[in-house]
Design an enzyme around this catalytic site. Structure first.
Site, PDB file in Angstrom:
ATOM      1  N   THR A 108       0.840  -1.207   0.000  1.00 29.77           N
ATOM      2  CA  THR A 108       0.000   0.000   0.000  1.00 29.77           C
ATOM      3  C   THR A 108       0.863   1.241   0.000  1.00 29.77           C
ATOM      4  O   THR A 108       1.793   1.349   0.791  1.00 29.77           O
ATOM      5  CB  THR A 108      -0.881   0.005   1.273  1.00 29.77           C
ATOM      6  N   ARG A 113     -15.602  -4.014   3.039  1.00 29.45           N
ATOM      7  CA  ARG A 113     -14.665  -3.629   4.099  1.00 29.45           C
ATOM      8  C   ARG A 113     -13.865  -2.376   3.689  1.00 29.45           C
ATOM      9  O   ARG A 113     -13.422  -2.248   2.571  1.00 29.45           O
ATOM     10  CB  ARG A 113     -13.716  -4.797   4.377  1.00 29.45           C
ATOM     11  N   VAL A 114     -13.725  -1.457   4.624  1.00 32.73           N
ATOM     12  CA  VAL A 114     -12.959  -0.236   4.373  1.00 32.73           C
ATOM     13  C   VAL A 114     -11.795  -0.204   5.347  1.00 32.73           C
ATOM     14  O   VAL A 114     -11.973  -0.459   6.542  1.00 32.73           O
ATOM     15  CB  VAL A 114     -13.833   1.020   4.597  1.00 32.73           C
ATOM     16  N   GLY A 115     -10.618   0.089   4.840  1.00 27.86           N
ATOM     17  CA  GLY A 115      -9.445   0.160   5.711  1.00 27.86           C
ATOM     18  C   GLY A 115      -9.205   1.577   6.201  1.00 27.86           C
ATOM     19  O   GLY A 115     -10.085   2.435   6.137  1.00 27.86           O
ATOM     20  N   ASP A 116      -8.003   1.802   6.665  1.00 29.10           N
ATOM     21  CA  ASP A 116      -7.613   3.135   7.144  1.00 29.10           C
ATOM     22  C   ASP A 116      -7.259   4.079   5.999  1.00 29.10           C
ATOM     23  O   ASP A 116      -7.341   5.297   6.139  1.00 29.10           O
ATOM     24  CB  ASP A 116      -6.377   3.010   8.045  1.00 29.10           C
ATOM     25  N   GLY A 121      -0.511  -1.008   6.832  1.00 23.70           N
ATOM     26  CA  GLY A 121      -0.626  -2.080   7.818  1.00 23.70           C
ATOM     27  C   GLY A 121      -2.078  -2.430   8.055  1.00 23.70           C
ATOM     28  O   GLY A 121      -2.937  -2.114   7.217  1.00 23.70           O
TER      29      GLY A 121
HETATM   30  N1  ASP Z   1      -3.782  -0.271   5.443  1.00 26.65           N
HETATM   31  C1  ASP Z   1      -4.350  -1.033   4.379  1.00 26.65           C
HETATM   32  C2  ASP Z   1      -5.724  -1.502   4.794  1.00 26.65           C
HETATM   33  O1  ASP Z   1      -5.897  -1.962   5.894  1.00 26.65           O
HETATM   34  C3  ASP Z   1      -3.573  -2.238   3.977  1.00 26.65           C
HETATM   35  C4  ASP Z   1      -2.089  -2.066   3.903  1.00 26.65           C
HETATM   36  O2  ASP Z   1      -1.532  -1.071   4.264  1.00 26.65           O
HETATM   37  O3  ASP Z   1      -1.429  -2.985   3.472  1.00 26.65           O
HETATM   38  O4  ASP Z   1      -6.611  -1.466   3.976  1.00 26.65           O
END
Ligand code: ASP
Length: 336
Positions: A196, A224-227, A248
């Protein structure tokens, strides 16, 4: 007035580090602020794989370009790369087999645009920029985000590649529905396949910008939604202080609003590395045993051009780029 402010700032800075007992301080620096007149531009991105993205972004700001142009063009590099399985084209899909992209972008004025669960448009960062510049909104999600993109001239395309299709089919055949499996692979010594991109930059006029783009966790729950697209979680900028972004396990990053925490910690006098450590600490202190088996890593810059990073477990790296230190790769210090 200026003198008083400078005095308050420096005295707060020294007491801050003592009060919070930071492990170490960061002296990394690439920018000189000649009393606000000129700045040496720089770019910093999460993960080694984003070195080329940094080069592309730096090329623009080194010629006097605007920071957000640099950021957008830089982030489009991994979004186009079919080998990058965490971003854009070739990003691993959700568990139903759909690639859903999260991206955001923020400028030096604190304006923010974001797209969430965007499907079939490769350059999510460019759509996020359109949200910032050509809508009255901050977030657009799902079908509405796609309609907005199409209405602004973006073209739909298939984002699954032969590789991501077979990876998904293999995963379906295993029948394991644990979306946290990728971060855990870090602890099993497997190659981390989350690249990412979180990118921050400062241009020659001292304007700070940043963006984050991700296909999120591989084989995640649909919707699903990430940060990454959430202001203050995957990205935050306050030009008076600095900027932060990360990568992460998005659920844990979002719970503590990590990027906002990092910028606010710098505001109180911490170095970028100390501030990133504070972001990590907020995650670790919620559940240290769990934190040991996940990963979150952050990068931050302050307006003086100092930069730093910190992660939960070893393995997180980042790249910096400026005129004198091109394509420099760093391993982040970690809590564990
Ligand atoms: N932070 C991203 C998420 O959780 C994934 C990643 O950074 O690898 O969607």
């Amino acid at each position: 007035m200026l003198k008083r402010r400078t005095f308050l700032k420096s005295s707060f800075l020294s007491t801050f580090a003592l009060t919070l007992g930071f492990k170490k301080s960061c002296t990394n620096s690439m920018i000189t602020d000649n009393e606000g007149d000129s700045f040496t531009p720089m770019v910093i991105s999460t993960w080694e794989a984003n070195e080329l993205a940094n080069r592309v972004a730096f090329e623009i700001i080194s010629k006097g370009g605007y920071v957000l142009d640099a950021i957008e063009m830089g982030v489009r590099v991994p979004e186009s790369d079919p080998k990058d399985t965490s971003v854009g084209y070739g990003g691993l899909p959700d568990r139903e087999g759909y690639v859903t992209l999260d991206a955001c972008i923020m400028n030096e004025l604190g304006d923010f645009g974001s797209v969430i669960c965007l499907e079939r448009i490769k350059h999510a960062v460019s759509v996020a920029r359109k949200v910032l510049e050509e809508s009255h909104h901050v977030y657009l999600a799902g079908k509405g985000a796609l309609e907005f993109a199409l209405g602004h001239g973006f073209e739909e395309e298939e984002l699954m590649t032969a590789n991501s299709t077979s990876a998904w089919q293999e995963w379906v055949a295993k029948g394991s529905y644990d979306p946290m499996m990728t971060p855990r692979s870090l602890m099993e010594g497997m190659k981390d396949n989350h690249d990412t991109i979180g990118m921050l930059a400062i241009d020659q006029k001292g304007r700070m910008g940043g963006a984050c783009s991700s296909s999120g966790l591989a084989f995640k729950h649909r919707g699903r939604v990430g940060d990454s697209p959430i202001i203050g979680s995957g990205l935050f900028i306050d030009s008076e202080v600095g900027a932060a972004t990360g990568s992460g396990l998005g659920e844990e990053i979002a719970k503590v609003c990590a990027s906002h925490v990092i910028v606010e910690t710098m505001r109180r006098g911490a170095s970028p590395e100390e501030a990133c450590m504070e972001g990590v600490k907020r995650i670790v202190k919620r559940d240290a045993d769990y934190a040991k088996v996940i990963q979150a890593g952050f990068v931050a810059i302050n307006k003086k051009g100092e930069y730093g990073s910190f992660s939960i477990v070893p393995g997180f790296n980042y790249c910096t780029h400026n005129a004198t230190e091109q394509a420099r790769l760093h391993n982040a210090p970690s809590w564990f």
